[in-house]
Design an enzyme around this catalytic site. Structure first.
Site, PDB file in Angstrom:
ATOM      1  N   ARG A   1       0.823  -1.215   0.000  1.00  0.00           N
ATOM      2  CA  ARG A   1       0.000   0.000   0.000  1.00  0.00           C
ATOM      3  C   ARG A   1       0.853   1.260   0.000  1.00  0.00           C
ATOM      4  NH1 ARG A   1      -4.048  -2.149   4.711  1.00  0.00           N
ATOM      5  NH2 ARG A   1      -2.085  -3.019   5.463  1.00  0.00           N
TER       6      ARG A   1
ATOM      7  N   PHE B   1     -12.566 -10.154   2.430  1.00  0.00           N
ATOM      8  CA  PHE B   1     -13.424 -10.859   3.394  1.00  0.00           C
ATOM      9  C   PHE B   1     -14.862 -10.690   2.925  1.00  0.00           C
ATOM     10  CE2 PHE B   1     -12.251  -6.706   5.271  1.00  0.00           C
ATOM     11  CZ  PHE B   1     -13.479  -6.076   5.248  1.00  0.00           C
TER      12      PHE B   1
ATOM     13  N   TYR C   1     -14.587 -12.953 -10.812  1.00  0.00           N
ATOM     14  CA  TYR C   1     -15.574 -11.891 -10.587  1.00  0.00           C
ATOM     15  C   TYR C   1     -15.005 -10.504 -10.918  1.00  0.00           C
ATOM     16  CZ  TYR C   1     -13.697 -11.815  -5.706  1.00  0.00           C
ATOM     17  OH  TYR C   1     -12.902 -11.749  -4.594  1.00  0.00           O
TER      18      TYR C   1
ATOM     19  N   PRO D   1      -7.990 -17.342 -11.112  1.00  0.00           N
ATOM     20  CA  PRO D   1      -8.219 -18.684 -10.566  1.00  0.00           C
ATOM     21  C   PRO D   1      -9.645 -18.842 -10.048  1.00  0.00           C
ATOM     22  CG  PRO D   1      -6.428 -17.499  -9.392  1.00  0.00           C
ATOM     23  CD  PRO D   1      -7.225 -16.500 -10.169  1.00  0.00           C
TER      24      PRO D   1
HETATM   25  C1  HXC Z   1     -16.365  -5.986   8.147  1.00  0.00           C
HETATM   26  C2  HXC Z   1     -14.085  -5.685   8.475  1.00  0.00           C
HETATM   27  C3  HXC Z   1     -13.879  -7.093   8.502  1.00  0.00           C
HETATM   28  C4  HXC Z   1     -15.049  -7.942   8.348  1.00  0.00           C
HETATM   29  C5  HXC Z   1     -11.967  -6.110   8.779  1.00  0.00           C
HETATM   30  N1  HXC Z   1     -12.873  -5.128   8.662  1.00  0.00           N
HETATM   31  N2  HXC Z   1     -12.554  -7.319   8.683  1.00  0.00           N
HETATM   32  N3  HXC Z   1     -15.306  -5.146   8.296  1.00  0.00           N
HETATM   33  N4  HXC Z   1     -16.248  -7.344   8.162  1.00  0.00           N
HETATM   34  N5  HXC Z   1     -14.943  -9.272   8.347  1.00  0.00           N
HETATM   35  C6  HXC Z   1     -12.632  -3.698   8.722  1.00  0.00           C
HETATM   36  C7  HXC Z   1     -12.035  -3.252  10.054  1.00  0.00           C
HETATM   37  O1  HXC Z   1     -13.027  -3.085  11.052  1.00  0.00           O
HETATM   38  C8  HXC Z   1     -11.370  -1.922   9.643  1.00  0.00           C
HETATM   39  O2  HXC Z   1     -12.326  -0.900   9.500  1.00  0.00           O
HETATM   40  C9  HXC Z   1     -10.873  -2.200   8.247  1.00  0.00           C
HETATM   41  O3  HXC Z   1     -11.644  -3.312   7.746  1.00  0.00           O
HETATM   42  C10 HXC Z   1      -9.401  -2.579   8.220  1.00  0.00           C
HETATM   43  O4  HXC Z   1      -9.205  -3.679   9.084  1.00  0.00           O
HETATM   44  P1  HXC Z   1      -7.782  -3.975   9.734  1.00  0.00           P
HETATM   45  O5  HXC Z   1      -7.879  -5.257  10.471  1.00  0.00           O
HETATM   46  O6  HXC Z   1      -7.290  -2.766  10.469  1.00  0.00           O
HETATM   47  O7  HXC Z   1      -6.873  -4.075   8.395  1.00  0.00           O
HETATM   48  P2  HXC Z   1      -5.495  -4.792   8.136  1.00  0.00           P
HETATM   49  O8  HXC Z   1      -4.800  -5.127   9.421  1.00  0.00           O
HETATM   50  O9  HXC Z   1      -4.807  -3.958   7.142  1.00  0.00           O
HETATM   51  O10 HXC Z   1      -5.930  -6.216   7.488  1.00  0.00           O
HETATM   52  C11 HXC Z   1      -6.473  -6.287   6.195  1.00  0.00           C
HETATM   53  C12 HXC Z   1      -7.565  -7.338   6.093  1.00  0.00           C
HETATM   54  C13 HXC Z   1      -7.090  -8.716   6.645  1.00  0.00           C
HETATM   55  C14 HXC Z   1      -7.934  -7.433   4.604  1.00  0.00           C
HETATM   56  C15 HXC Z   1      -8.783  -6.898   6.880  1.00  0.00           C
HETATM   57  O11 HXC Z   1      -8.108  -9.700   6.463  1.00  0.00           O
HETATM   58  C16 HXC Z   1      -5.833  -9.195   5.966  1.00  0.00           C
HETATM   59  O12 HXC Z   1      -4.728  -8.910   6.430  1.00  0.00           O
HETATM   60  N6  HXC Z   1      -5.945  -9.935   4.845  1.00  0.00           N
HETATM   61  C17 HXC Z   1      -4.787 -10.403   4.038  1.00  0.00           C
HETATM   62  C18 HXC Z   1      -4.957 -11.782   3.482  1.00  0.00           C
HETATM   63  C19 HXC Z   1      -6.229 -12.067   2.770  1.00  0.00           C
HETATM   64  O13 HXC Z   1      -7.246 -11.324   2.915  1.00  0.00           O
HETATM   65  N7  HXC Z   1      -6.248 -13.153   2.034  1.00  0.00           N
HETATM   66  C20 HXC Z   1      -7.418 -13.594   1.291  1.00  0.00           C
HETATM   67  C21 HXC Z   1      -7.269 -13.302  -0.154  1.00  0.00           C
HETATM   68  S1  HXC Z   1      -8.451 -14.280  -0.895  1.00  0.00           S
HETATM   69  P3  HXC Z   1     -12.595   0.229  10.663  1.00  0.00           P
HETATM   70  O14 HXC Z   1     -13.583   1.153  10.072  1.00  0.00           O
HETATM   71  O15 HXC Z   1     -13.129  -0.536  11.859  1.00  0.00           O
HETATM   72  O16 HXC Z   1     -11.253   0.879  10.936  1.00  0.00           O
HETATM   73  C22 HXC Z   1      -9.006 -13.683  -2.334  1.00  0.00           C
HETATM   74  C23 HXC Z   1      -9.767 -14.783  -3.096  1.00  0.00           C
HETATM   75  C24 HXC Z   1     -10.822 -14.367  -4.012  1.00  0.00           C
HETATM   76  O17 HXC Z   1      -8.802 -12.567  -2.677  1.00  0.00           O
HETATM   77  C25 HXC Z   1     -11.617 -15.458  -4.680  1.00  0.00           C
HETATM   78  C26 HXC Z   1     -11.832 -16.756  -3.971  1.00  0.00           C
HETATM   79  C27 HXC Z   1     -12.591 -17.798  -4.716  1.00  0.00           C
HETATM   80  P1  NAP Z   2      -3.311 -15.616   1.107  1.00  0.00           P
HETATM   81  O1  NAP Z   2      -2.447 -16.754   1.482  1.00  0.00           O
HETATM   82  O2  NAP Z   2      -4.042 -14.895   2.188  1.00  0.00           O
HETATM   83  O3  NAP Z   2      -2.431 -14.593   0.270  1.00  0.00           O
HETATM   84  C1  NAP Z   2      -2.519 -13.221   0.349  1.00  0.00           C
HETATM   85  C2  NAP Z   2      -1.116 -12.676   0.608  1.00  0.00           C
HETATM   86  O4  NAP Z   2      -1.131 -11.263   0.468  1.00  0.00           O
HETATM   87  C3  NAP Z   2      -0.577 -13.013   1.982  1.00  0.00           C
HETATM   88  O5  NAP Z   2       0.682 -13.645   1.846  1.00  0.00           O
HETATM   89  C4  NAP Z   2      -0.428 -11.659   2.656  1.00  0.00           C
HETATM   90  O6  NAP Z   2       0.736 -11.644   3.499  1.00  0.00           O
HETATM   91  C5  NAP Z   2      -0.264 -10.733   1.463  1.00  0.00           C
HETATM   92  N1  NAP Z   2      -0.678  -9.365   1.768  1.00  0.00           N
HETATM   93  C6  NAP Z   2      -1.871  -8.942   2.250  1.00  0.00           C
HETATM   94  N2  NAP Z   2      -1.866  -7.622   2.421  1.00  0.00           N
HETATM   95  C7  NAP Z   2      -0.648  -7.185   2.010  1.00  0.00           C
HETATM   96  C8  NAP Z   2      -0.029  -5.911   1.945  1.00  0.00           C
HETATM   97  N3  NAP Z   2      -0.681  -4.802   2.327  1.00  0.00           N
HETATM   98  N4  NAP Z   2       1.238  -5.822   1.480  1.00  0.00           N
HETATM   99  C9  NAP Z   2       1.897  -6.940   1.090  1.00  0.00           C
HETATM  100  N5  NAP Z   2       1.376  -8.170   1.143  1.00  0.00           N
HETATM  101  C10 NAP Z   2       0.124  -8.283   1.600  1.00  0.00           C
HETATM  102  O7  NAP Z   2      -4.451 -16.070   0.045  1.00  0.00           O
HETATM  103  P2  NAP Z   2      -4.339 -16.814  -1.384  1.00  0.00           P
HETATM  104  O8  NAP Z   2      -5.573 -17.599  -1.506  1.00  0.00           O
HETATM  105  O9  NAP Z   2      -3.023 -17.476  -1.521  1.00  0.00           O
HETATM  106  O10 NAP Z   2      -4.441 -15.588  -2.393  1.00  0.00           O
HETATM  107  C11 NAP Z   2      -3.399 -15.282  -3.313  1.00  0.00           C
HETATM  108  C12 NAP Z   2      -3.977 -14.558  -4.519  1.00  0.00           C
HETATM  109  O11 NAP Z   2      -4.844 -15.406  -5.238  1.00  0.00           O
HETATM  110  C13 NAP Z   2      -4.779 -13.311  -4.208  1.00  0.00           C
HETATM  111  O12 NAP Z   2      -4.535 -12.310  -5.185  1.00  0.00           O
HETATM  112  C14 NAP Z   2      -6.203 -13.779  -4.311  1.00  0.00           C
HETATM  113  O13 NAP Z   2      -7.099 -12.732  -4.600  1.00  0.00           O
HETATM  114  C15 NAP Z   2      -6.059 -14.732  -5.478  1.00  0.00           C
HETATM  115  N6  NAP Z   2      -7.142 -15.711  -5.610  1.00  0.00           N
HETATM  116  C16 NAP Z   2      -7.212 -16.748  -4.746  1.00  0.00           C
HETATM  117  C17 NAP Z   2      -8.198 -17.692  -4.922  1.00  0.00           C
HETATM  118  C18 NAP Z   2      -8.299 -18.900  -4.031  1.00  0.00           C
HETATM  119  O14 NAP Z   2      -9.213 -19.694  -4.222  1.00  0.00           O
HETATM  120  N7  NAP Z   2      -7.396 -19.094  -3.092  1.00  0.00           N
HETATM  121  C19 NAP Z   2      -9.129 -17.546  -5.958  1.00  0.00           C
HETATM  122  C20 NAP Z   2      -9.041 -16.450  -6.812  1.00  0.00           C
HETATM  123  C21 NAP Z   2      -8.013 -15.536  -6.629  1.00  0.00           C
HETATM  124  P3  NAP Z   2       0.839 -10.794   4.876  1.00  0.00           P
HETATM  125  O15 NAP Z   2      -0.420 -11.046   5.617  1.00  0.00           O
HETATM  126  O16 NAP Z   2       2.067 -11.357   5.508  1.00  0.00           O
HETATM  127  O17 NAP Z   2       1.031  -9.360   4.486  1.00  0.00           O
END
Ligand code: HXC
Ligand code: NAP
Length: 293
Positions: free
Chosen positions: A75, A105, A156, A197
């Site tokens: 970011r 999420f 999507y 994917p």
């Molecule tokens: C509503 C939520 C929430 C939830 C967080 N927030 N979780 N709101 N429902 N479940 C809100 C918080 O209250 C806060 O808002 C804001 O989001 C930021 O939350 P933080 O926890 O401070 O953010 P941060 O520490 O930066 O963490 C980011 C995150 C977390 C996205 C919320 O889940 C994360 O670190 N994710 C990284 C890995 C990840 O998401 N992997 C999945 C990728 S899967 P307020 O207003 O309270 O400050 C993917 C697959 C797609 O993309 C397709 C699959 C088939």
């Molecule tokens: P994942 O393990 O949660 O991977 C997400 C990664 O992003 C984590 O390693 C996380 O590491 C990193 N990340 C999150 N916020 C970041 C930030 N601000 N700066 C740098 N790194 C950050 O989930 P995944 O399923 O492997 O997903 C990988 C990719 O595949 C994503 O782009 C997702 O949208 C895509 N995808 C996944 C699926 C599926 O079925 N799994 C389907 C479609 C697309 P840290 O938390 O250590 O930062």
């Protein structure tokens, strides 16, 4: 040989340096492992340095390759510039950027705070933009050609999806950036491609998209015409091909790897899948009996 086998020749990525954002876990880790096996130097990056270091040393042990862990929150543009300079310091050059980091999420959109929406947009869209801009500027300034960016999006990105609206909005932007720069930067020798994917189980995605017993209630494999989820090596095979020189004429493409999942949802009459085979004779007769009237 089956679909979990490794596809490319052993030295397919030899001499290349690849940066994988979100490379410490999930799909990023699986792709990193295969890139190392194919001879690339890989830099993995995310916010959690301890996790990255553990992954890097685990993968170096298994593959005997070179894997560097660099902390970077995508970011923040200055952290991305630092990622680039650490990569150059260790490996001398960089050839490939894999924008894989993401945040996501499930939530009804009206429940989201403005900051929650921004958080996903910032990680996915702004993060991919930050990395692409910093690496692209570097390649263009150095007149380095034969470079490429691979973006991990989702299906999507073009269908849209409720309950993951910030992610859908951001991934659509990443896809637009992929296609736009594929044309604009081709003259500099930079290719841009994407992978969309379908379901590939990872802890990161499943904890946030299918929490609790949702994973049992919504069995993702049932949504896929091939009736299974993806295997990480299948995705790694495709990614390795797309970042390698074997795909030198592929530019601006998004390749879907989802067992037909999104098309199943799209086709208006795909629901007729539920009609048992034995009913088709009767239905055919009923339709034919209508004749030309
Ligand atoms: C509503 C939520 C929430 C939830 C967080 N927030 N979780 N709101 N429902 N479940 C809100 C918080 O209250 C806060 O808002 C804001 O989001 C930021 O939350 P933080 O926890 O401070 O953010 P941060 O520490 O930066 O963490 C980011 C995150 C977390 C996205 C919320 O889940 C994360 O670190 N994710 C990284 C890995 C990840 O998401 N992997 C999945 C990728 S899967 P307020 O207003 O309270 O400050 C993917 C697959 C797609 O993309 C397709 C699959 C088939
Ligand atoms: P994942 O393990 O949660 O991977 C997400 C990664 O992003 C984590 O390693 C996380 O590491 C990193 N990340 C999150 N916020 C970041 C930030 N601000 N700066 C740098 N790194 C950050 O989930 P995944 O399923 O492997 O997903 C990988 C990719 O595949 C994503 O782009 C997702 O949208 C895509 N995808 C996944 C699926 C599926 O079925 N799994 C389907 C479609 C697309 P840290 O938390 O250590 O930062």
């Amino acid at each position: 040989m089956d679909f979990t086998a490794k596809m490319l020749r052993d030295d397919a990525l030899k001499g290349k340096t690849i940066v994988v954002t979100g490379g410490g876990s999930g799909l990023g880790k699986a792709m990193t492992k295969y890139f190392l096996e194919l001879g690339a130097n890989v830099v993995i990056t995310s916010r959690d340095l301890e996790k990255l270091k553990t992954t890097a040393s685990e993968l170096e042990n298994v593959t005997k390759g070179n894997c560097l862990a660099v902390q970077c929150d995508v970011r923040h543009y200055e952290q991305v510039e630092n990622l680039l300079s650490e990569t150059l310091k260790t490996f001398g050059k960089v050839d490939v950027l894999l924008n894989n980091a993401a945040g996501n999420f499930i939530s009804p959109t009206e429940r989201l705070s403005a900051n929650a929406f921004d958080t996903i947009i910032d990680i996915v869209l702004k993060g991919s933009k930050n990395c692409t801009l910093a690496f692209g500027k570097h390649w263009i300034k150095e007149k380095q050609t034969n470079c490429n960016v691979l973006n991990i999006v989702t299906t999507y990105a073009w269908t849209g999806s409720g309950y993951v609206v910030p992610s859908a909005t951001a991934k659509a932007g990443v896809l637009a950036m992929t296609r736009s720069l594929a044309v604009e930067w081709a003259k500099y020798g930079i290719r841009m491609n994407a992978i969309a994917p379908g379901p590939f189980p990872t802890k990161g995605a499943w904890d946030r998209l299918l929490p609790g017993d949702l994973a049992e209630k919504f069995d993702m494999s049932k949504k896929v015409p091939l009736r299974r989820v993806g295997d990480h090596q299948e995705l790694a095979n495709l990614a390795a091909y797309l970042v390698s020189d074997f795909s030198a004429y592929i530019n601006g493409e998004v390749i879907t790897i989802d067992g037909g999942e999104w098309l199943q949802g799209a086709g208006q009459f795909n629901l007729l899948e539920k009609i048992p085979q034995e009913m088709w004779d009767m239905l055919e007769q009923m339709i034919k009996n209508k004749g030309s009237k």
